[in-house]
Scaffold this motif. Structure first.
Motif, PDB file in Angstrom:
ATOM      1  N   SER A 152      39.559  33.315  57.999  1.00  0.00           N
ATOM      2  CA  SER A 152      38.594  32.402  57.373  1.00  0.00           C
ATOM      3  C   SER A 152      37.531  33.127  56.558  1.00  0.00           C
ATOM      4  O   SER A 152      36.847  32.512  55.737  1.00  0.00           O
ATOM      5  N   HIS A 153      37.367  34.426  56.788  1.00  0.00           N
ATOM      6  CA  HIS A 153      36.394  35.216  56.038  1.00  0.00           C
ATOM      7  C   HIS A 153      37.086  36.148  55.042  1.00  0.00           C
ATOM      8  O   HIS A 153      36.578  37.231  54.735  1.00  0.00           O
ATOM      9  N   SER A 154      38.216  35.725  54.528  1.00  0.00           N
ATOM     10  CA  SER A 154      38.990  36.574  53.619  1.00  0.00           C
ATOM     11  C   SER A 154      39.017  36.006  52.204  1.00  0.00           C
ATOM     12  O   SER A 154      38.766  34.815  51.980  1.00  0.00           O
ATOM     13  N   LEU A 155      39.353  36.869  51.263  1.00  0.00           N
ATOM     14  CA  LEU A 155      39.516  36.429  49.878  1.00  0.00           C
ATOM     15  C   LEU A 155      40.713  35.495  49.738  1.00  0.00           C
ATOM     16  O   LEU A 155      40.728  34.619  48.868  1.00  0.00           O
ATOM     17  N   LEU A 156      41.703  35.676  50.605  1.00  0.00           N
ATOM     18  CA  LEU A 156      42.870  34.793  50.593  1.00  0.00           C
ATOM     19  C   LEU A 156      42.467  33.364  50.949  1.00  0.00           C
ATOM     20  O   LEU A 156      42.913  32.402  50.312  1.00  0.00           O
ATOM     21  N   ALA A 157      41.625  33.219  51.962  1.00  0.00           N
ATOM     22  CA  ALA A 157      41.150  31.890  52.343  1.00  0.00           C
ATOM     23  C   ALA A 157      40.306  31.285  51.226  1.00  0.00           C
ATOM     24  O   ALA A 157      40.416  30.089  50.923  1.00  0.00           O
ATOM     25  N   LEU A 158      39.463  32.097  50.605  1.00  0.00           N
ATOM     26  CA  LEU A 158      38.650  31.618  49.486  1.00  0.00           C
ATOM     27  C   LEU A 158      39.544  31.054  48.382  1.00  0.00           C
ATOM     28  O   LEU A 158      39.317  29.939  47.887  1.00  0.00           O
ATOM     29  N   ALA A 159      40.565  31.824  48.001  1.00  0.00           N
ATOM     30  CA  ALA A 159      41.475  31.381  46.942  1.00  0.00           C
ATOM     31  C   ALA A 159      42.226  30.121  47.349  1.00  0.00           C
ATOM     32  O   ALA A 159      42.419  29.204  46.537  1.00  0.00           O
ATOM     33  N   GLY A 160      42.642  30.057  48.610  1.00  0.00           N
ATOM     34  CA  GLY A 160      43.382  28.894  49.083  1.00  0.00           C
ATOM     35  C   GLY A 160      42.546  27.630  49.070  1.00  0.00           C
ATOM     36  O   GLY A 160      42.993  26.578  48.577  1.00  0.00           O
ATOM     37  N   PHE A 161      41.329  27.702  49.595  1.00  0.00           N
ATOM     38  CA  PHE A 161      40.455  26.530  49.606  1.00  0.00           C
ATOM     39  C   PHE A 161      40.090  26.104  48.184  1.00  0.00           C
ATOM     40  O   PHE A 161      40.025  24.909  47.882  1.00  0.00           O
ATOM     41  N   ALA A 162      39.849  27.074  47.306  1.00  0.00           N
ATOM     42  CA  ALA A 162      39.507  26.746  45.921  1.00  0.00           C
ATOM     43  C   ALA A 162      40.678  26.059  45.220  1.00  0.00           C
ATOM     44  O   ALA A 162      40.494  25.064  44.506  1.00  0.00           O
ATOM     45  N   ALA A 163      41.888  26.574  45.431  1.00  0.00           N
ATOM     46  CA  ALA A 163      43.067  25.993  44.786  1.00  0.00           C
ATOM     47  C   ALA A 163      43.335  24.580  45.294  1.00  0.00           C
ATOM     48  O   ALA A 163      43.637  23.667  44.510  1.00  0.00           O
ATOM     49  N   ALA A 164      43.229  24.392  46.611  1.00  0.00           N
ATOM     50  CA  ALA A 164      43.466  23.062  47.181  1.00  0.00           C
ATOM     51  C   ALA A 164      42.412  22.068  46.702  1.00  0.00           C
ATOM     52  O   ALA A 164      42.723  20.911  46.399  1.00  0.00           O
ATOM     53  N   THR A 165      41.169  22.517  46.621  1.00  0.00           N
ATOM     54  CA  THR A 165      40.104  21.644  46.129  1.00  0.00           C
ATOM     55  C   THR A 165      40.321  21.292  44.664  1.00  0.00           C
ATOM     56  O   THR A 165      40.062  20.162  44.238  1.00  0.00           O
TER      57      THR A 165
END
Length: 207
Positions: free
Chosen positions: A123-136
């Motif tokens: 949850s504190h990774s760049l992968l999670a950031l990219a995933g949440f941004a893409a889904a949003t």
């Protein structure tokens, strides 16, 4: 939770304020009150997402209050946007049902993965950031950059503290600047600065 754990993160209110302030700065006064409300809501929502992995804190009511505050900002911004012309709703619906469903499923899946992950890992990774941004982006494109920015501010603030976060998860290595602790001077300064930015952004939009 041990003493070291208590000192390993910024407070939720600081994350919330900094996320909203950064998003409002990015939007700028030209966005108007509606645009600033949407930006603040997106930034606030993004700023609390990394801490979905927090399941046991010394003050659980503070975590619940922070998440409730972010949710209230998001709902309030959407309602205000609808009253002002519903531009977000129109843009979301114009994309069709497929992207909306895919984005919604993605957000739920990512939230579940974050909730089940060890603290400061996925949850504190760049992968999670990219995933949440893409889904949003699939659900509501205008909200995505602000959510991503709020998420990024959370990672940046936590990187200043004593406990490592795995920015490049699933790689095992973590990073910690070890510069400050929860409730310390840096935490307080970040909170005050963020509140000042929020107030100034609103004043400039109204003037």
């Amino acid at each position: 939770m041990g003493r070291r754990e208590k000192r390993s993160a910024m407070t939720g209110r600081t994350h919330l304020a900094v996320g909203a302030a950064a998003a409002m700065l990015a939007a700028g006064p030209a966005a108007g009150l509606t645009g600033l409300a949407v930006a603040a809501a997106g930034g606030a929502a993004g700023s609390v997402l990394p801490d979905l992995d927090v399941r046991d804190t010394a003050h659980p009511w503070r975590e619940r209050l922070t998440r409730a505050g972010a949710a209230a900002l998001l709902v309030g911004a959407l309602v205000y946007d609808a009253v002002s012309g519903a531009s977000l709703a129109r843009e979301a619906m114009a994309r069709g049902l497929g992207p909306l469903l895919l984005g919604a499923v993605g957000l739920v899946a990512l939230a579940c993965a974050a909730r089940l992950s060890a603290h400061r890992s996925f949850s504190h990774s760049l992968l999670a950031l990219a995933g949440f941004a893409a889904a949003t982006y699939l659900v509501c494109p205008p909200l995505a950059p602000y959510l991503a920015l709020g998420f990024a501010t959370h990672l940046a603030l936590d990187a200043l503290t004593y406990r490592s976060l795995r920015l490049f998860w699933p790689l095992p290595h973590g990073f910690s600047a070890r510069l400050c602790k929860t409730g310390g001077v840096v935490d307080a300064c970040c909170l005050v600065a963020a509140l000042a930015v929020i107030a100034l952004s609103c004043w400039r939009a109204l003037s």
